[in-house]
Design an enzyme around this catalytic site. Structure first.
Site, short mmCIF file in Angstrom:
data_model
loop_
_atom_site.label_atom_id
_atom_site.label_comp_id
_atom_site.label_asym_id
_atom_site.label_seq_id
_atom_site.Cartn_x
_atom_site.Cartn_y
_atom_site.Cartn_z
N SER A 43 0.84 -1.20 0.00
CA SER A 43 0.00 0.00 0.00
C SER A 43 0.88 1.25 0.00
O SER A 43 0.41 2.35 -0.31
CB SER A 43 -0.94 0.01 1.22
N ASP A 81 5.67 -6.95 2.51
CA ASP A 81 4.85 -7.45 1.40
C ASP A 81 5.72 -7.88 0.22
O ASP A 81 6.70 -7.21 -0.10
CB ASP A 81 3.92 -6.32 0.92
N LYS A 111 4.65 -11.32 3.33
CA LYS A 111 3.21 -11.56 3.09
C LYS A 111 3.02 -11.69 1.58
O LYS A 111 3.58 -10.91 0.81
CB LYS A 111 2.36 -10.42 3.65
N GLU A 113 0.06 -12.19 -1.48
CA GLU A 113 -1.37 -12.16 -1.87
C GLU A 113 -1.71 -13.38 -2.73
O GLU A 113 -0.98 -13.69 -3.68
CB GLU A 113 -1.67 -10.90 -2.71
N GLU A 180 -9.02 -9.73 3.55
CA GLU A 180 -9.36 -8.33 3.26
C GLU A 180 -10.75 -8.22 2.63
O GLU A 180 -11.07 -8.91 1.65
CB GLU A 180 -8.29 -7.73 2.32
O1 KIV Z 1 -0.48 -3.37 1.62
C1 KIV Z 1 -1.08 -3.32 2.71
O2 KIV Z 1 -0.99 -2.34 3.47
C2 KIV Z 1 -1.89 -4.47 3.08
C3 KIV Z 1 -2.84 -4.32 4.24
C4 KIV Z 1 -3.83 -3.27 4.03
C5 KIV Z 1 -3.42 -5.61 4.66
O3 KIV Z 1 -1.82 -5.48 2.46
#
Ligand code: KIV
Length: 262
Positions: A43, A81, A111, A113, A180
């Protein structure tokens, strides 16, 4: 500092608190506030860099920001991420990029997706010794395919697919899963179906924890607030007022005052 096994053990015992950070000072503040996990989310592409979605974010961007966050929060679990196209092309690139992020940043985990369709990649990364948090439901990296940011899990078919994805990710070795924008009944079903914690964003109160974007809870943006955000401060407006006061003081010669210079 929390470890992936310790996060797993929190399920059913203690709600998990996760917030995002992209730089040193926010990370330091989150650590001081005692959040369980800091997420360096992709994000940052929208919130920090001003892109219209998260797709332009690179592995190098994530590494740069995660290093800054680690310097600010040395005693908190940090999850970085995996950005768009850092894992989609195959198991080998998923392992290579996850390893690069883990090695160069000092984060605790990555993390990724995706649901059942990426289980082989998740397993490959976990088998390389890299802890993985899953992310199902709305997947912002699929926004151009989805044509926006739709709510997920509203039909019986979608709910069934989400539960199957959560189970597949659990089997592939994730230690937790972000859900989400999943309708709350489906999120509750997912949370019940798996033994790993499910951390919700816009997915209701029955998840094992909650994650939000820090700038959202601080009210940094005044134009739009997503339904799933609760504002705990009005930083955008108070910062704007402060900058306007500074501008006026400088214009009128009121700043610097005698105590502000040498
Ligand atoms: O990229 C991000 O901030 C996220 C969260 C909103 C879960 O994946």
């Amino acid at each position: 500092m929390l470890t992936p096994p310790a996060v797993k053990k929190m399920k059913g015992r203690k709600k998990i608190v996760m917030l995002t950070a992209y730089e040193y000072s926010t990370a330091a503040m989150l650590e001081k506030a005692g959040v369980d996990i800091i997420l360096v989310g992709d994000s940052l592409g929208m919130v920090f860099a001003g892109y219209k979605d998260t797709l332009p974010v690179t592995v190098e961007d994530i590494i740069y920001h995660t290093k800054a966050v680690r310097r600010g929060a040395q005693n908190t679990m940090i999850i970085a991420d995996m950005p768009f196209m850092s894992y989609q092309a195959g198991n080998a690139s998923a392992v290579k990029n996850a390893g690069k992020i883990l090695k160069e940043t000092g984060c605790s985990a990555v993390k990724i997706e995706g649901g059942a369709e990426i289980k082989a990649k998740v397993r490959a990364v976990v088998n390389a010794g890299i802890p993985v948090m899953g992310h199902i439901g709305l997947q912002p990296q699929s926004t151009r395919k989805d044509g926006g940011y739709p709510v997920k899990g509203a039909t019986a078919e979608e709910a069934d697919a989400l539960v199957k994805s959560a189970l597949a990710l659990e089997k592939a070795g994730v230690f937790a899963i972000v859900a989400e924008k999943v309708v709350f009944k489906t999120a509750a079903e997912i949370t019940k179906a798996v033994k790993v914690p499910v951390i919700g964003i816009g997915s209701g109160p029955f998840c094992d924890g909650q994650v939000l974007v820090t700038q959202d809870i601080l009210g940094c943006f005044t134009d739009f607030t997503p339904k799933f955000v609760k504002k705990y401060a009005d930083t955008g407006n108070s910062a704007l007022a402060a900058v306007r006061r500074f501008r006026a003081d400088v214009s009128k010669g009121k700043f610097p005052g005698r105590k502000n210079y040498f």
